[in-house]
Design a protein around this motif. Sequence first.
Motif, PDB file in Angstrom:
ATOM      1  N   LEU A   2       0.837  -1.200   0.000  1.00 13.74           N
ATOM      2  CA  LEU A   2       0.000   0.000   0.000  1.00 13.74           C
ATOM      3  C   LEU A   2       0.872   1.250   0.000  1.00 13.74           C
ATOM      4  CD1 LEU A   2      -2.852  -1.131   2.438  1.00 13.74           C
ATOM      5  CD2 LEU A   2      -2.713  -1.366  -0.057  1.00 13.74           C
ATOM      6  N   VAL A  44      -5.763  -3.848  -3.512  1.00 11.22           N
ATOM      7  CA  VAL A  44      -4.962  -2.725  -3.995  1.00 11.22           C
ATOM      8  C   VAL A  44      -5.751  -1.864  -4.976  1.00 11.22           C
ATOM      9  CG1 VAL A  44      -2.732  -3.827  -3.566  1.00 11.22           C
ATOM     10  CG2 VAL A  44      -3.825  -4.139  -5.774  1.00 11.22           C
ATOM     11  N   GLU A  45      -6.656  -2.482  -5.747  1.00 16.56           N
ATOM     12  CA  GLU A  45      -7.401  -1.697  -6.728  1.00 16.56           C
ATOM     13  C   GLU A  45      -8.307  -0.672  -6.033  1.00 16.56           C
ATOM     14  OE1 GLU A  45      -7.143  -5.024  -6.772  1.00 16.56           O
ATOM     15  OE2 GLU A  45      -6.523  -5.680  -8.781  1.00 16.56           O
ATOM     16  N   TRP A  87      -7.787   0.513  -2.865  1.00 18.37           N
ATOM     17  CA  TRP A  87      -6.848   1.437  -2.218  1.00 18.37           C
ATOM     18  C   TRP A  87      -6.368   2.526  -3.189  1.00 18.37           C
ATOM     19  CZ3 TRP A  87      -5.156   2.555   2.531  1.00 18.37           C
ATOM     20  CH2 TRP A  87      -3.943   3.218   2.678  1.00 18.37           C
ATOM     21  N   ASP A  88      -6.050   2.080  -4.408  1.00 18.92           N
ATOM     22  CA  ASP A  88      -5.481   3.019  -5.387  1.00 18.92           C
ATOM     23  C   ASP A  88      -6.477   4.092  -5.819  1.00 18.92           C
ATOM     24  OD1 ASP A  88      -3.170   1.587  -5.238  1.00 18.92           O
ATOM     25  OD2 ASP A  88      -3.401   0.555  -7.164  1.00 18.92           O
ATOM     26  N   ARG A  89      -7.741   3.906  -5.506  1.00 21.64           N
ATOM     27  CA  ARG A  89      -8.746   4.929  -5.850  1.00 21.64           C
ATOM     28  C   ARG A  89      -9.007   5.886  -4.694  1.00 21.64           C
ATOM     29  NH1 ARG A  89     -11.442   0.792  -9.383  1.00 21.64           N
ATOM     30  NH2 ARG A  89     -12.373  -0.127  -7.549  1.00 21.64           N
ATOM     31  N   SER A  90      -8.398   5.625  -3.536  1.00 21.04           N
ATOM     32  CA  SER A  90      -8.658   6.525  -2.398  1.00 21.04           C
ATOM     33  C   SER A  90      -7.608   7.638  -2.377  1.00 21.04           C
ATOM     34  CB  SER A  90      -8.646   5.733  -1.092  1.00 21.04           C
ATOM     35  OG  SER A  90      -7.374   5.169  -0.881  1.00 21.04           O
ATOM     36  N   THR A  91      -7.976   8.763  -1.789  1.00 17.50           N
ATOM     37  CA  THR A  91      -7.070   9.917  -1.810  1.00 17.50           C
ATOM     38  C   THR A  91      -5.900   9.702  -0.854  1.00 17.50           C
ATOM     39  OG1 THR A  91      -8.182  11.063   0.006  1.00 17.50           O
ATOM     40  CG2 THR A  91      -9.065  11.434  -2.208  1.00 17.50           C
ATOM     41  N   LEU A  92      -4.847  10.447  -1.101  1.00 15.51           N
ATOM     42  CA  LEU A  92      -3.679  10.374  -0.217  1.00 15.51           C
ATOM     43  C   LEU A  92      -4.084  10.722   1.212  1.00 15.51           C
ATOM     44  CD1 LEU A  92      -0.651   9.963   0.180  1.00 15.51           C
ATOM     45  CD2 LEU A  92      -0.293  12.332  -0.535  1.00 15.51           C
ATOM     46  N   LYS A  93      -4.992  11.680   1.347  1.00 15.95           N
ATOM     47  CA  LYS A  93      -5.456  12.095   2.679  1.00 15.95           C
ATOM     48  C   LYS A  93      -6.136  10.921   3.403  1.00 15.95           C
ATOM     49  CE  LYS A  93      -7.955  15.969   4.751  1.00 15.95           C
ATOM     50  NZ  LYS A  93      -8.607  17.248   4.445  1.00 15.95           N
ATOM     51  N   GLN A 148      -5.696   7.786   2.729  1.00 14.83           N
ATOM     52  CA  GLN A 148      -4.691   6.741   2.969  1.00 14.83           C
ATOM     53  C   GLN A 148      -3.887   7.062   4.229  1.00 14.83           C
ATOM     54  OE1 GLN A 148      -2.317   6.139  -0.570  1.00 14.83           O
ATOM     55  NE2 GLN A 148      -4.038   5.407  -1.804  1.00 14.83           N
TER      56      GLN A 148
END
Lengths: 424, 424
Positions: free
Chosen positions: A236, A283-284, A286-292, A294
């Motif tokens: 992640l 992971v797919e 996760w990769d759509r969520s914002t850095l904030k 995360q």
Amino acid sequence: MTEQKKDSLKKPLSRREMLKLTGVAGLGLLLGGGGASGLMALGRKSSLAALAETTPDKALPFYGKHQAGIITPAQDFICFAAFDVTAGSADDLRRLFKNWTAASAAMAAGEMIGEHNTTLNTPPTDTGEAAGLTPSRTTLTFGVGPSLFDGRFGLQGRKPKGLRDLPAFTGDALDPQWCGGDLCVQVCADDMQVAFHAIRNLARIARGHAVLRWTQEGFQRTGRADPAGGTPRNLLGFKDGTGNPDPTDAVLMDQTVWAQPTDGPGWMAGGSYMAVRRVRMRVEVWDRSTLKDQEATFGRHRDSGAPLGSRGEFDPVDLKAKSADGQPIIPATSHLRLAKGDGSQQILRRSYSYSSGLDAKTGQLDAGLLFISYQRDLEKQFIPIQERLAKSDKLNEYTVHTGSAVFACFPGITNGGYIGDALI
Amino acid sequence: MTEQKKDSLKKPLSRREMLKLTGVAGLGLLLGGGGASGLMALGRKSSLAALAETTPDKALPFYGKHQAGIITPAQDFICFAAFDVTAGSADDLRRLFKNWTAASAAMAAGEMIGEHNTTLNTPPTDTGEAAGLTPSRTTLTFGVGPSLFDGRFGLQGRKPKGLRDLPAFTGDALDPQWCGGDLCVQVCADDMQVAFHAIRNLARIARGHAVLRWTQEGFQRTGRADPAGGTPRNLLGFKDGTGNPDPTDAVLMDQTVWAQPTDGPGWMAGGSYMAVRRVRMRVEVWDRSTLKDQEATFGRHRDSGAPLGSRGEFDPVDLKAKSADGQPIIPATSHLRLAKGDGSQQILRRSYSYSSGLDAKTGQLDAGLLFISYQRDLEKQFIPIQERLAKSDKLNEYTVHTGSAVFACFPGITNGGYIGDALI
């Protein structure tokens, strides 16, 4: 020429003998062009000696007070295997442990297994794929699962109190193909082929006594790709292991990792309990969520690894800090806050990432974390932490636990003894 | 502080910038104790420079006359992925290739993807797990499968004559889950996490345009475990690749690997055709056969890699040599004899071992070889060789082909151009 003579000509060089022959060439490769000529001033002998001392390819001791592979700084790769015992008697099981001991000591030293017994007309005593390779800091760590104490081997009375299958945690989606096992072997090495070779040969040697139940390969970034040796990142993208207790602190290790004589049973004194969880990461998603999002999920900044609101990875974690709007800076549902709790439970994590192709059902990557932790007491350490996490961790939106097992990992093996000799 | 300012503070360092900061610490770790003090005489600057020049962690060029990853000396790891295109138009496909080009160039250079576009309130433009890691000689090699020319993108007339699914070979046991694909990406790197990161980010970027069809991870012994850099061994313990044509011989590569302008179609000039086969090895059966049988199967000595009857790995292969009893020393059904044939067909093999846990049906190790070869012409090179092998190779007792695909790998990408720009 007699068959016997032909055989002796073909006797394999040990992995180390091969290495000696190639040592000088190896140095040339490592230091190449400018480096090699610059080093001439040092004299070849001293530079070779310096390298030999400092390359991370040397052998780690197999025998000792504790098993290697627990507080040993993590190698780059893991091959983990759980076995079911098919042997009918305690004697058979003991024989397996003895055979595994000899093979494991050889592999940790980077030597071929039973090389003096190889002839043309028998199957090789070593499968050969690690021939010529360095020891690569190989460790082999053995443990026994709760099911070994079910009566088949007369061990009912010797089962550690806390050694039982983990309770069902909220959200678990366990698949029997990655759960349990009578025995486990955690092989770690700085080379994947060397690690695979160890599991494959242990399985070969076990024939008739034990069969593989499940295996999982894993990796971290290699030492070579991260020469400064920072905390590795999980898939992640976050550093994983920052809060680990210091394995060089012997007092702390006695408190948190090593089973003590007073803990009982006696055969586990100096051993450690392992929890292993196969944690698939979505992971797919996760990769759509914002850095904030995360960062709020982990409670840490992605780049630095620092606790939210701090600058340095190892800055103290201040769970009381609040932002201007009165909200905790490290969110209530963040992984960091829940894993830490009141700080009274600590575990030594030794996890690896895995990538196992696609999930046939969903077509998504079957990738994640082979979570492994060592602790003195599962019930006092791992279980309360995992209960908190399973209930509230924001990270659960992105992970699913598909495999689970616990093992009592033996104390160290003394030279002349064998794996599990205090138990059986 | 505004949200925007916070963002800029958090802008990730590129993987290279991180490396610069940690370079000195890295040197200390690499040369440690005696080595570091010994090197003081050289002055820190020159020794750093020497290391920088000679570490195998540098970036390989992404742009060039040919794609990297074909005649490039094999890195330690592979993540192979086949994709199916879901995009509806040639324009969409072109857009995907352009996006992949920018990301691939960044990843080959060891840089974060789109790092200047990262903000707190959007998903990161790079998933982050390779942050701080060296470029690790990453190559990304792209190809298109026969199914891409089925009419969806108006490419029917541009399909290379020889680009079609391989014929069914004797003994094939193909599983659709490891076959075919509209597109492929072969990512190789000296670090598994770096290679995984590339496939994962390409899949992320492809969202809405293409989906993963199958993937396979693989490994060779690491360069570090084999500093002399000998021919790697496969999981049957034998050296694999001894007979490969010399990739530094440009004339030979033009003859055997690179599609020539006269071969047609024009868009493939400078490209190469890839055959990929997922070959499971029945290691448990192999491990029960004698060394003599194993050597007769390959036609080579296990330890040295020499042809049977010879001493050195690279000794000329004498297929006419007979033993005292009139039998060929290199048996008629040996892998070496059948693969070589009359020597008129050559292919460039670039295979990796794989280990993917247990086969759920049999409980045996699902391990073997991700066979990859590059050739100028599949029908004149790979297919006749594989037909001979499938029919008679003694190795077939120990292997089963479970996956298969072919791809036309584009010529090199010019800086400013994009993947497949000659085709679409």
